[in-house]
Design an enzyme around this catalytic site. Structure first.
Site, PDB file in Angstrom:
ATOM      1  N   HIS A 105       2.902 -78.921  65.841  1.00 33.73           N
ATOM      2  CA  HIS A 105       3.646 -79.910  66.635  1.00 33.73           C
ATOM      3  C   HIS A 105       2.755 -80.756  67.543  1.00 33.73           C
ATOM      4  O   HIS A 105       3.094 -81.041  68.691  1.00 33.73           O
ATOM      5  CB  HIS A 105       4.712 -79.214  67.470  1.00 33.73           C
ATOM      6  CG  HIS A 105       5.902 -78.739  66.695  1.00 33.73           C
ATOM      7  ND1 HIS A 105       6.279 -79.287  65.494  1.00 33.73           N
ATOM      8  CD2 HIS A 105       6.801 -77.745  66.964  1.00 33.73           C
ATOM      9  CE1 HIS A 105       7.361 -78.666  65.052  1.00 33.73           C
ATOM     10  NE2 HIS A 105       7.694 -77.727  65.906  1.00 33.73           N
ATOM     11  N   HIS A 179      13.170 -82.615  68.445  1.00 37.54           N
ATOM     12  CA  HIS A 179      13.302 -81.154  68.334  1.00 37.54           C
ATOM     13  C   HIS A 179      14.483 -80.633  69.164  1.00 37.54           C
ATOM     14  O   HIS A 179      14.392 -79.565  69.781  1.00 37.54           O
ATOM     15  CB  HIS A 179      11.997 -80.488  68.774  1.00 37.54           C
ATOM     16  CG  HIS A 179      11.701 -79.180  68.118  1.00 37.54           C
ATOM     17  ND1 HIS A 179      12.354 -78.011  68.455  1.00 37.54           N
ATOM     18  CD2 HIS A 179      10.825 -78.845  67.144  1.00 37.54           C
ATOM     19  CE1 HIS A 179      11.878 -77.016  67.740  1.00 37.54           C
ATOM     20  NE2 HIS A 179      10.946 -77.497  66.917  1.00 37.54           N
ATOM     21  N   GLU A 313      15.515 -81.249  62.177  1.00 38.88           N
ATOM     22  CA  GLU A 313      14.388 -82.143  62.437  1.00 38.88           C
ATOM     23  C   GLU A 313      14.131 -83.041  61.228  1.00 38.88           C
ATOM     24  O   GLU A 313      13.524 -82.633  60.254  1.00 38.88           O
ATOM     25  CB  GLU A 313      13.138 -81.321  62.758  1.00 38.88           C
ATOM     26  CG  GLU A 313      13.325 -80.304  63.878  1.00 38.88           C
ATOM     27  CD  GLU A 313      12.260 -79.228  63.845  1.00 38.88           C
ATOM     28  OE1 GLU A 313      11.051 -79.574  63.814  1.00 38.88           O
ATOM     29  OE2 GLU A 313      12.609 -78.033  63.837  1.00 38.88           O
TER      30      GLU A 313
END
Length: 351
Positions: A105, A179, A313
C-alpha cells in the site's frame, strides 16, 4: 446541498481539516486532508435512523497510531509488490518493505499518511473536495515526481464519485484505490458476516502464502468465490476452501470485472436494508473482509474485531509489475493516469 469544514487535528505541524458533504437526501460524507480519508458516511436505515456505515476514528491521533488504512487513499501502488523491488527500462528500483519482505500500500508512509492540499467544490448538482499531493522522486523508492489529484463528489442521486488523476515526469508505477471499510448494519451493531455481496465477476486471482498473486487466474465456478448471484460473507469465512483459509478465513482477493461499468459490485444488509452499488472503470475489485483486523482497539462506536468491516477496493491488479499478462500499472511522462469509481447508496428490499 452544502459543504462545511473544520480543524480536525495536526500532523507534523501540518493542520488537518475535515470536510463534511451533505445532500438533500440525508447522505453525509466526511473526509480528511490526512490521507484523503473518508472518515464517516452517514445514511438512514429503512426506519429512517441516521447511522454511520463505515469504520473510523474520532481523533487524528488514533488514525496515526492504530488505523489499518480506514477510509484512506493508498498508493502509489495499492496492494503488495513482491520483495519490494521492480524493474523499469533496465533500471531496478528498491522500495521500502513494510510487510515482511514485501512492499504494501505505498510503503511506510504512503499516500495514506500524507497531508493533502484540499479545495472545496460546489457545483449546481454536487458538492465535494479535490485533494492534491506531489509525491517527490524517490519517495518510498519510487521514481519520478508524481502529481496526484483525487476528487470526492456527492450529488442528490445519493452517488459518491471518486475520480483519480496522476501525471509524472519519469516512468513510474501508479495504482490507486480507496480503502474504506463498510458496515451497513449502522454504528457497527453487527459484523459484516451476514451482509450479502454480489459481484459481476467470473474469475479471481489465486494468492500465495504471502497474499501475493501467483499469476493464476481462476474460475469462480463451484467455489465460495462465485458472487454472481449474491452470496453471504459468512460462507467464505466458514469455508474449507484453501484460498479462504489462507487469508485468515474470509476474502482478501482480487476479482476481475467486466467492461460494462454498471453496478459491478453490490453490498447489502438484509436487516437495515441499506445497499451500496459500485461501478468502476478499473479492471478489478479487491474484496477484503477484515480477517486481520486487530481485536479490541477502540474505534468510533465501539471496539474492533474480525469481520467488522468489508473493503471493496476498485483498482488495477496487485503486483502487476511482475505479471506481464496483467494490465500494466506503468505510467509514462506523456500519459495521464485516470480512474473513476461511483458508489450509490439506497434502501432496498433485496440485493
Amino acid at each position: 446541498m452544502k459543504i462545511s469544514s473544520k480543524v480536525f487535528g495536526e500532523v507534523n505541524n501540518q493542520v488537518v481539516h475535515s470536510y463534511t458533504l451533505q445532500n438533500n437526501k440525508n447522505i453525509e460524507i466526511t473526509c480528511l486532508t490526512y490521507g484523503c480519508i473518508i472518515s464517516d458516511i452517514r445514511m438512514p436505515n429503512s426506519k429512517g435512523e441516521m447511522e454511520s456505515i463505515v469504520l473510523g476514528f474520532d481523533t487524528i491521533e488514533d488514525y496515526i497510531a492504530d488505523s489499518p488504512y480506514f477510509g484512506a487513499i493508498v498508493g502509489r501502488v495499492a496492494g503488495r509488490i513482491k520483495e519490494g523491488t521492480f524493474q523499469l527500462d533496465n533500471q531496478i528500483y528498491n522500495l521500502n518493505k513494510n510487510e515482511g519482505k514485501n512492499h504494501l500500500h505505498g510503503g511506510t508512509e504512503g499516500f495514506s499518511h500524507k497531508v493533502w492540499e484540499a479545495t472545496p467544490v460546489e457545483n449546481e448538482d454536487s458538492v465535494g473536495v479535490s485533494f492534491t499531493y506531489v509525491s517527490k522522486d524517490g519517495e518510498e523508492g519510487y521514481p519520478g515526481n508524481l502529481l496526484v489529484k483525487v476528487t470526492y463528489l456527492l450529488n442528490n442521486n445519493n452517488e459518491l464519485t471518486i475520480s483519480y488523476e496522476g501525471s509524472t515526469d519519469q516512468k513510474t508505477l501508479v495504482n490507486l484505490t480507496n480503502h474504506t471499510y463498510f458496515n451497513l448494519s449502522g454504528n457497527i451493531k453487527r459484523p459484516v458476516l451476514d451482509h450479502v455481496l454480489k459481484i459481476d465477476s467470473s474469475k479471481f486471482l489465486e494468492l500465495d502464502a504471502s497474499l501475493l498473486p501467483t499469476g493464476e487466474i481462476v474460475s469462480v465456478d463451484y467455489t465460495p468465490f462465485d458472487f454472481r448471484e449474491g452470496r453471504v460473507i459468512r460462507e467464505g469465512a466458514e469455508s474449507d476452501n484453501l484460498q479462504n483459509i489462507l487469508v485468515g478465513k474470509g476474502y482478501d482477493h482480487p476479482f476481475l470485472l467486466g467492461a460494462n461499468n454498471q453496478q459491478q459490485v453490490s453490498l447489502y444488509d438484509p436487516v437495515s436494508k441499506r445497499k451500496v452499488d459500485i461501478s468502476t472503470d478499473q479492471p478489478a475489485v479487491v474484496v477484503y473482509t477484515g480477517n486481520q483486523l486487530t481485536e479490541n482497539v477502540e474505534i468510533r462506536g465501539g471496539t474492533s474485531q474480525k469481520y467488522l468491516g468489508i473493503c471493496l477496493e476498485t483498482q488495477g491488479l496487485p503486483d502487476a509489475v511482475h505479471h506481464k499478462h496483467f494490465p500494466s500499472c506503468e505510467l509514462n511522462p506523456n500519459e495521464t493516469y485516470k480512474a473513476i469509481t461511483r458508489y450509490t447508496f439506497s434502501i432496498s428490499e433485496t440485493i
